[in-house]
Scaffold this motif. Structure first.
Motif, PDB file in Angstrom:
ATOM      1  N   ASP A   4       0.795  -1.211   0.000  1.00  0.00           N
ATOM      2  CA  ASP A   4       0.000   0.000   0.000  1.00  0.00           C
ATOM      3  C   ASP A   4       0.837   1.276   0.000  1.00  0.00           C
ATOM      4  O   ASP A   4       0.306   2.359   0.183  1.00  0.00           O
ATOM      5  CB  ASP A   4      -0.938   0.014   1.216  1.00  0.00           C
ATOM      6  CG  ASP A   4      -1.967  -1.086   1.150  1.00  0.00           C
ATOM      7  OD1 ASP A   4      -2.362  -1.469   0.031  1.00  0.00           O
ATOM      8  OD2 ASP A   4      -2.357  -1.575   2.219  1.00  0.00           O
ATOM      9  N   TRP A   5       2.145   1.167  -0.158  1.00  0.00           N
ATOM     10  CA  TRP A   5       2.974   2.364  -0.202  1.00  0.00           C
ATOM     11  C   TRP A   5       2.559   3.238  -1.370  1.00  0.00           C
ATOM     12  O   TRP A   5       2.309   2.762  -2.471  1.00  0.00           O
ATOM     13  CB  TRP A   5       4.447   2.008  -0.332  1.00  0.00           C
ATOM     14  CG  TRP A   5       5.043   1.457   0.914  1.00  0.00           C
ATOM     15  CD1 TRP A   5       4.785   1.851   2.198  1.00  0.00           C
ATOM     16  CD2 TRP A   5       6.004   0.414   1.008  1.00  0.00           C
ATOM     17  NE1 TRP A   5       5.540   1.124   3.079  1.00  0.00           N
ATOM     18  CE2 TRP A   5       6.305   0.229   2.378  1.00  0.00           C
ATOM     19  CE3 TRP A   5       6.653  -0.375   0.082  1.00  0.00           C
ATOM     20  CZ2 TRP A   5       7.213  -0.695   2.828  1.00  0.00           C
ATOM     21  CZ3 TRP A   5       7.564  -1.307   0.529  1.00  0.00           C
ATOM     22  CH2 TRP A   5       7.840  -1.459   1.886  1.00  0.00           C
ATOM     23  N   CYS A   6       2.511   4.530  -1.127  1.00  0.00           N
ATOM     24  CA  CYS A   6       2.020   5.446  -2.156  1.00  0.00           C
ATOM     25  C   CYS A   6       2.998   5.610  -3.322  1.00  0.00           C
ATOM     26  O   CYS A   6       2.619   6.121  -4.367  1.00  0.00           O
ATOM     27  CB  CYS A   6       1.676   6.795  -1.541  1.00  0.00           C
ATOM     28  SG  CYS A   6       3.068   7.756  -0.948  1.00  0.00           S
ATOM     29  N   MET A   7       4.237   5.172  -3.176  1.00  0.00           N
ATOM     30  CA  MET A   7       5.223   5.310  -4.250  1.00  0.00           C
ATOM     31  C   MET A   7       5.692   3.964  -4.783  1.00  0.00           C
ATOM     32  O   MET A   7       6.810   3.818  -5.242  1.00  0.00           O
ATOM     33  CB  MET A   7       6.397   6.166  -3.770  1.00  0.00           C
ATOM     34  CG  MET A   7       5.988   7.610  -3.558  1.00  0.00           C
ATOM     35  SD  MET A   7       7.279   8.655  -2.904  1.00  0.00           S
ATOM     36  CE  MET A   7       7.221   8.212  -1.169  1.00  0.00           C
ATOM     37  N   ASN A   8       4.815   2.998  -4.745  1.00  0.00           N
ATOM     38  CA  ASN A   8       5.105   1.672  -5.283  1.00  0.00           C
ATOM     39  C   ASN A   8       4.812   1.694  -6.788  1.00  0.00           C
ATOM     40  O   ASN A   8       3.897   1.044  -7.278  1.00  0.00           O
ATOM     41  CB  ASN A   8       4.255   0.626  -4.560  1.00  0.00           C
ATOM     42  CG  ASN A   8       4.686  -0.785  -4.852  1.00  0.00           C
ATOM     43  OD1 ASN A   8       5.666  -1.009  -5.554  1.00  0.00           O
ATOM     44  ND2 ASN A   8       3.963  -1.740  -4.317  1.00  0.00           N
ATOM     45  N   PHE A   9       5.610   2.482  -7.518  1.00  0.00           N
ATOM     46  CA  PHE A   9       5.409   2.701  -8.949  1.00  0.00           C
ATOM     47  C   PHE A   9       5.830   1.479  -9.758  1.00  0.00           C
ATOM     48  O   PHE A   9       6.792   0.799  -9.399  1.00  0.00           O
ATOM     49  CB  PHE A   9       6.243   3.885  -9.459  1.00  0.00           C
ATOM     50  CG  PHE A   9       6.102   5.141  -8.671  1.00  0.00           C
ATOM     51  CD1 PHE A   9       4.881   5.780  -8.551  1.00  0.00           C
ATOM     52  CD2 PHE A   9       7.199   5.708  -8.054  1.00  0.00           C
ATOM     53  CE1 PHE A   9       4.757   6.959  -7.828  1.00  0.00           C
ATOM     54  CE2 PHE A   9       7.094   6.887  -7.334  1.00  0.00           C
ATOM     55  CZ  PHE A   9       5.869   7.512  -7.217  1.00  0.00           C
ATOM     56  N   THR A  10       5.181   1.277 -10.868  1.00  0.00           N
ATOM     57  CA  THR A  10       5.646   0.283 -11.830  1.00  0.00           C
ATOM     58  C   THR A  10       6.646   0.966 -12.761  1.00  0.00           C
ATOM     59  O   THR A  10       6.631   2.198 -12.912  1.00  0.00           O
ATOM     60  CB  THR A  10       4.491  -0.289 -12.666  1.00  0.00           C
ATOM     61  OG1 THR A  10       3.954   0.760 -13.487  1.00  0.00           O
ATOM     62  CG2 THR A  10       3.398  -0.898 -11.789  1.00  0.00           C
ATOM     63  N   ASN A  11       7.485   0.180 -13.391  1.00  0.00           N
ATOM     64  CA  ASN A  11       8.419   0.736 -14.370  1.00  0.00           C
ATOM     65  C   ASN A  11       7.657   1.451 -15.480  1.00  0.00           C
ATOM     66  O   ASN A  11       8.077   2.508 -15.956  1.00  0.00           O
ATOM     67  CB  ASN A  11       9.282  -0.370 -14.977  1.00  0.00           C
ATOM     68  CG  ASN A  11      10.282  -0.926 -13.991  1.00  0.00           C
ATOM     69  OD1 ASN A  11      10.364  -0.488 -12.846  1.00  0.00           O
ATOM     70  ND2 ASN A  11      11.037  -1.916 -14.422  1.00  0.00           N
ATOM     71  N   ARG A  12       6.557   0.877 -15.879  1.00  0.00           N
ATOM     72  CA  ARG A  12       5.751   1.461 -16.953  1.00  0.00           C
ATOM     73  C   ARG A  12       5.239   2.850 -16.565  1.00  0.00           C
ATOM     74  O   ARG A  12       5.259   3.775 -17.379  1.00  0.00           O
ATOM     75  CB  ARG A  12       4.592   0.527 -17.272  1.00  0.00           C
ATOM     76  CG  ARG A  12       3.809   0.920 -18.463  1.00  0.00           C
ATOM     77  CD  ARG A  12       2.772  -0.122 -18.757  1.00  0.00           C
ATOM     78  NE  ARG A  12       2.203   0.173 -20.056  1.00  0.00           N
ATOM     79  CZ  ARG A  12       1.382  -0.608 -20.678  1.00  0.00           C
ATOM     80  NH1 ARG A  12       1.022  -1.749 -20.145  1.00  0.00           N
ATOM     81  NH2 ARG A  12       0.894  -0.264 -21.851  1.00  0.00           N
ATOM     82  N   GLU A  13       4.778   2.998 -15.322  1.00  0.00           N
ATOM     83  CA  GLU A  13       4.328   4.314 -14.852  1.00  0.00           C
ATOM     84  C   GLU A  13       5.483   5.308 -14.832  1.00  0.00           C
ATOM     85  O   GLU A  13       5.328   6.461 -15.252  1.00  0.00           O
ATOM     86  CB  GLU A  13       3.751   4.203 -13.436  1.00  0.00           C
ATOM     87  CG  GLU A  13       2.428   3.513 -13.334  1.00  0.00           C
ATOM     88  CD  GLU A  13       1.995   3.295 -11.905  1.00  0.00           C
ATOM     89  OE1 GLU A  13       0.787   3.495 -11.635  1.00  0.00           O
ATOM     90  OE2 GLU A  13       2.838   2.932 -11.042  1.00  0.00           O
TER      91      GLU A  13
END
Length: 168
Positions: A4-13
């Protein structure tokens, strides 16, 4: 692991909402090795100055940091700030705006704003003044980051408790 971390971005994002907007010498790193943009492992670092590695971003999911000229600007998940201590943030700039209510696109846009301002500048110094509020284990500050670039224009950008000031 906290999903649930708010900065758990995917590479695609990261590529779509940050990297594709930047005109810089981009390199991706995973496990201290350069990788291609289409790798399957999550990016740990992205350098903006090729192999120089003096200007880069670091992704830790619960924290994202922009490093420029040996200065670190930290963006910490709101829920994780209670676990950070003075030694964790010592001598770094900490963004105190709320991030958890933002979408990934909005957070990446915020990071883009910092990077696009910093990319043509050199950090001269960072001035900090202790803030009166603190609901975390570390001292909170308001920061003025003095920058220099080749432009003849003075500019000032405010992001919550951080002011980026270009003085030439």
């Amino acid at each position: 692991m906290n999903k649930d971390w708010c900065m758990n971005f995917t590479n695609r994002e990261i590529i779509k909402y940050l990297v594709n907007r930047l005109d810089l010498d981009i390199r991706y790193l995973v496990n201290d090795e350069y990788v291609e943009a289409d790798c399957y492992e999550d990016f740990e670092f992205i350098t903006f100055d090729g192999e120089e590695q003096d200007f880069f971003i670091m992704f830790l999911k619960c924290q994202t940091s922009i490093i420029k000229d040996d200065y670190e600007i930290m963006f910490i998940d709101d829920n994780e700030k209670t676990y950070y201590t003075t030694s964790d943030v010592y001598d770094n700039v900490v963004y105190e705006g709320k991030l958890n209510h933002l979408t990934h696109v909005q957070i990446l846009d915020l990071l883009y704003s910092f990077i696009s301002i910093l990319k043509n500048c050199r950090i001269i110094n960072v001035y900090k003044k202790k803030a009166e509020i603190s609901d975390v284990k570390y001292s909170q500050y308001n920061y003025i980051i003095n920058l220099k670039n080749e432009k003849k224009i003075k500019e000032c950008y405010v992001f919550e408790n951080i002011v980026l000031r270009i003085n030439n």
